[in-house]
Design a protein around this motif. Structure first.
Motif, PDB file in Angstrom:
ATOM      1  N   THR A 206      14.051  58.312   0.466  1.00  0.00           N
ATOM      2  CA  THR A 206      14.768  57.836  -0.621  1.00  0.00           C
ATOM      3  C   THR A 206      15.804  59.005  -1.044  1.00  0.00           C
ATOM      4  O   THR A 206      15.702  59.991  -0.499  1.00  0.00           O
ATOM      5  CB  THR A 206      13.949  58.384  -1.926  1.00  0.00           C
ATOM      6  N   LYS A 242      17.168  55.476   0.689  1.00  0.00           N
ATOM      7  CA  LYS A 242      16.777  53.510   0.066  1.00  0.00           C
ATOM      8  C   LYS A 242      17.055  54.344  -1.625  1.00  0.00           C
ATOM      9  O   LYS A 242      16.818  55.427  -1.943  1.00  0.00           O
ATOM     10  CB  LYS A 242      15.185  53.590  -0.292  1.00  0.00           C
ATOM     11  N   GLY A 244      15.246  52.531  -4.324  1.00  0.00           N
ATOM     12  CA  GLY A 244      14.515  51.203  -5.266  1.00  0.00           C
ATOM     13  C   GLY A 244      15.041  50.396  -5.270  1.00  0.00           C
ATOM     14  O   GLY A 244      16.259  49.678  -3.903  1.00  0.00           O
ATOM     15  N   LYS A 245      14.657  49.772  -6.251  1.00  0.00           N
ATOM     16  CA  LYS A 245      15.277  48.080  -6.643  1.00  0.00           C
ATOM     17  C   LYS A 245      16.600  48.011  -6.273  1.00  0.00           C
ATOM     18  O   LYS A 245      17.331  46.642  -5.904  1.00  0.00           O
ATOM     19  CB  LYS A 245      14.541  47.382  -7.777  1.00  0.00           C
ATOM     20  N   PHE A 263      15.627  42.075  -2.746  1.00  0.00           N
ATOM     21  CA  PHE A 263      15.249  40.546  -3.070  1.00  0.00           C
ATOM     22  C   PHE A 263      14.817  40.547  -4.473  1.00  0.00           C
ATOM     23  O   PHE A 263      13.857  41.849  -4.951  1.00  0.00           O
ATOM     24  CB  PHE A 263      14.298  40.012  -2.531  1.00  0.00           C
ATOM     25  N   GLY A 272       4.701  51.513  -2.565  1.00  0.00           N
ATOM     26  CA  GLY A 272       4.127  50.063  -1.222  1.00  0.00           C
ATOM     27  C   GLY A 272       5.178  50.025  -0.976  1.00  0.00           C
ATOM     28  O   GLY A 272       5.410  49.853   0.371  1.00  0.00           O
ATOM     29  N   ALA A 273       5.997  50.366  -1.895  1.00  0.00           N
ATOM     30  CA  ALA A 273       7.101  49.569  -1.841  1.00  0.00           C
ATOM     31  C   ALA A 273       8.677  49.963  -0.298  1.00  0.00           C
ATOM     32  O   ALA A 273       8.545  49.869   0.814  1.00  0.00           O
ATOM     33  CB  ALA A 273       8.383  49.519  -2.810  1.00  0.00           C
ATOM     34  N   GLY A 274       7.578  51.529  -0.176  1.00  0.00           N
ATOM     35  CA  GLY A 274       8.610  52.299   0.892  1.00  0.00           C
ATOM     36  C   GLY A 274       7.829  52.102   2.424  1.00  0.00           C
ATOM     37  O   GLY A 274       8.310  51.712   3.334  1.00  0.00           O
ATOM     38  N   ALA A 302       9.617  44.674   1.379  1.00  0.00           N
ATOM     39  CA  ALA A 302       8.782  45.038   0.029  1.00  0.00           C
ATOM     40  C   ALA A 302       8.693  44.579  -1.156  1.00  0.00           C
ATOM     41  O   ALA A 302       7.318  45.013  -1.847  1.00  0.00           O
ATOM     42  CB  ALA A 302      10.025  45.744  -0.186  1.00  0.00           C
TER      43      ALA A 302
HETATM   44  N1  LIG Z   1      11.864  46.533  -8.187  1.00  0.00           N
HETATM   45  C1  LIG Z   1      11.789  46.191  -6.958  1.00  0.00           C
HETATM   46  N2  LIG Z   1      12.565  45.046  -6.784  1.00  0.00           N
HETATM   47  C2  LIG Z   1      12.675  44.449  -5.820  1.00  0.00           C
HETATM   48  N3  LIG Z   1      12.844  45.701  -4.801  1.00  0.00           N
HETATM   49  C3  LIG Z   1      11.860  46.736  -4.802  1.00  0.00           C
HETATM   50  C4  LIG Z   1      11.922  47.067  -5.516  1.00  0.00           C
HETATM   51  N4  LIG Z   1      11.847  48.165  -5.969  1.00  0.00           N
HETATM   52  C5  LIG Z   1      11.879  48.788  -4.309  1.00  0.00           C
HETATM   53  N5  LIG Z   1      12.077  47.450  -3.433  1.00  0.00           N
HETATM   54  C6  LIG Z   1      12.446  47.439  -2.460  1.00  0.00           C
HETATM   55  O1  LIG Z   1      11.717  48.380  -1.340  1.00  0.00           O
HETATM   56  C7  LIG Z   1      12.768  49.263  -0.865  1.00  0.00           C
HETATM   57  C8  LIG Z   1      11.845  50.677  -0.520  1.00  0.00           C
HETATM   58  O2  LIG Z   1      11.533  51.419  -2.192  1.00  0.00           O
HETATM   59  P1  LIG Z   1      12.236  53.045  -2.804  1.00  0.00           P
HETATM   60  O3  LIG Z   1      13.322  52.517  -2.406  1.00  0.00           O
HETATM   61  O4  LIG Z   1      10.969  52.666  -4.521  1.00  0.00           O
HETATM   62  O5  LIG Z   1      11.168  53.708  -1.386  1.00  0.00           O
HETATM   63  P2  LIG Z   1      10.171  54.331  -2.242  1.00  0.00           P
HETATM   64  O6  LIG Z   1      10.467  55.077  -2.908  1.00  0.00           O
HETATM   65  O7  LIG Z   1       9.750  55.302  -0.700  1.00  0.00           O
HETATM   66  O8  LIG Z   1       8.532  54.074  -2.256  1.00  0.00           O
HETATM   67  P3  LIG Z   1       7.346  54.199  -3.035  1.00  0.00           P
HETATM   68  O9  LIG Z   1       7.627  53.968  -4.511  1.00  0.00           O
HETATM   69  O10 LIG Z   1       6.508  52.885  -1.947  1.00  0.00           O
HETATM   70  O11 LIG Z   1       7.177  55.754  -2.026  1.00  0.00           O
HETATM   71  C9  LIG Z   1      14.282  48.852  -1.441  1.00  0.00           C
HETATM   72  O12 LIG Z   1      15.264  49.237  -0.885  1.00  0.00           O
HETATM   73  C10 LIG Z   1      14.354  47.867  -1.900  1.00  0.00           C
HETATM   74  O13 LIG Z   1      15.238  47.097  -0.774  1.00  0.00           O
END
Ligand SMILES: Nc1ncnc2c1ncn2[C@@H]1O[C@H](COP(=O)(O)OP(=O)(O)OP(=O)(O)O)[C@@H](O)[C@H]1O
Ligand SMILES: O=C(O)C[C@@H](O)[C@H](O)C(=O)CO
Length: 336
Positions: A206, A242, A244-245, A263, A272-274, A302
């Protein structure tokens, strides 16, 4: 255009090294931890989640790590095996170390936090001589994850794995996965992250994680392109930042950056998004897809995970991701 060439003559698609722990996710969502009474137990830890994701997507996977010699450790190993992950590289601690626990607080779809219990955690006790060269020699990809660099001997075990991966020609992926609670300071973290990142072909993180790595550079502002370009003087072929959304941007040595939209999702919790993004993206590039298509596949994966209660258990199959993308294209899914 191919940015990374994966070895073709190896039986194992993917091996990851690092954290194996337990997630205890709040059942009573939209409440603070003080008012949360019950939790559901899942396997957790970012590299474990990514490996489960890769296996669900149909790849041949293995894990290198250390579990406690107790019921929790056996639960983790058993879950990996049931998900068709080779656990020959998962060793059992003999020193009385315990399984790391992550209690998750889900206050709202945007306000989630993790309460960690990681004193004497078994995963950080992995030693360099417990890393099997043969396993890494058989793998097309080695994934390392930042938290395993936080303490010795796990730190040295990761560098040993990097040496083996270089020696045997595996593509090396670094998921920055910066969890401040495991480290003493951002400066300590930055030193080890930068040393490891120099050896990696694909770096995913990120904006905040890259900012931590740049803490010695006194940058006026964070610029994704400047951040990425630094790594092309080392081993990197792809750097993903990255947001986030807002989506993500992938940089390669010779271009301005590939952007992928995210999306819509009915978000239950953000963590879990990452991990699911990493699994979906890496699956795509290993199929020879374009960076945009791989990033979109990761973004949809994600969305599926953040719309679910767990991280590991919710990792989708290829059909589930394709179905999600089609439903978004038909405007059948709206953001929460
Ligand atoms: N609220 C959201 N709505 C839609 N897609 C999302 C959202 N949050 C994250 N994503 C998707 O997930 C990808 C990775 O998310 P993010 O950038 O939050 O990574 P992260 O901080 O490593 O995640 P984590 O919270 O698991 O540590 C983003 O590039 C996006 O495609
Ligand atoms: O170990 C953690 O930091 C929590 C993980 O177990 C959890 O699955 C997660 O945060 C996923 O990224």
């Amino acid at each position: 255009m191919t940015y990374v060439s994966f070895p073709t003559n190896k039986p194992l698609d993917f091996v990851a090294i690092g954290r194996l722990c337990i997630d205890l996710n709040a059942n009573e969502i939209h409440r603070p931890m003080e008012e949360t009474m019950t939790f559901t137990k899942y396997v957790g830890g970012s590299p474990a989640n990514i490996t489960i994701g890769m296996s669900r997507l149909g790849l041949n996977t293995a894990f290198i790590g250390k579990v406690a010699n107790d019921q929790m450790g056996r639960f983790i190993t058993d879950y990996l095996q049931r998900n068709k992950i080779d656990t020959a590289g998962v060793v059992t601690d003999t020193t009385g170390a315990v399984t790391g626990l992550a209690f998750t607080e889900i206050k709202s779809p945007t306000d989630c936090s993790i309460l960690m219990y990681r004193d004497n955690a078994a995963d950080l006790k992995l030693t360099p001589n417990e890393v099997q060269e043969e396993l890494i020699g058989q793998a097309k990809v080695l994934l390392i994850s930042g938290t395993a660099l936080a303490k010795s001997p796990s730190r040295e075990a990761v560098f040993q794995a990097l040496n083996y991966a270089k020696k045997h020609g595996a593509v090396i992926v670094f998921d920055l996965d910066y969890r401040p609670y495991t480290w003493t300071s951002p400066e300590e973290t930055a030193v080890y992250y930068n040393l490891a990142a120099e050896k990696c072909d694909i770096i995913l993180g990120t904006r905040e994680e890259f900012d931590m790595m740049e803490c010695f550079e006194n940058n006026e502002s964070s610029d994704d392109k400047v951040t990425a370009s630094k790594w092309f003087n080392h081993s990197a072929k792809i750097v993903i930042i990255k947001h986030g959304k807002e989506g993500s941007i992938a940089y390669t040595q010779d271009d301005e950056g590939h952007r992928a939209k995210s999306f819509p999702a009915k978000v239950v919790k953000t963590f879990g998004a990452g991990d699911s993004y990493a699994a979906g993206f890496l699956y795509g590039v290993m199929q020879g897809w374009t960076l945009e298509k791989s990033m979109e596949f990761g973004s949809a994966a994600a969305c599926i995970v953040i719309s679910s209660h767990s991280c590991s258990d919710a990792m989708p199959t290829v059909n589930q991701v394709e179905d999600y993308i089609e439903r978004c294209n038909r405007n059948e899914i709206t953001a929460s």
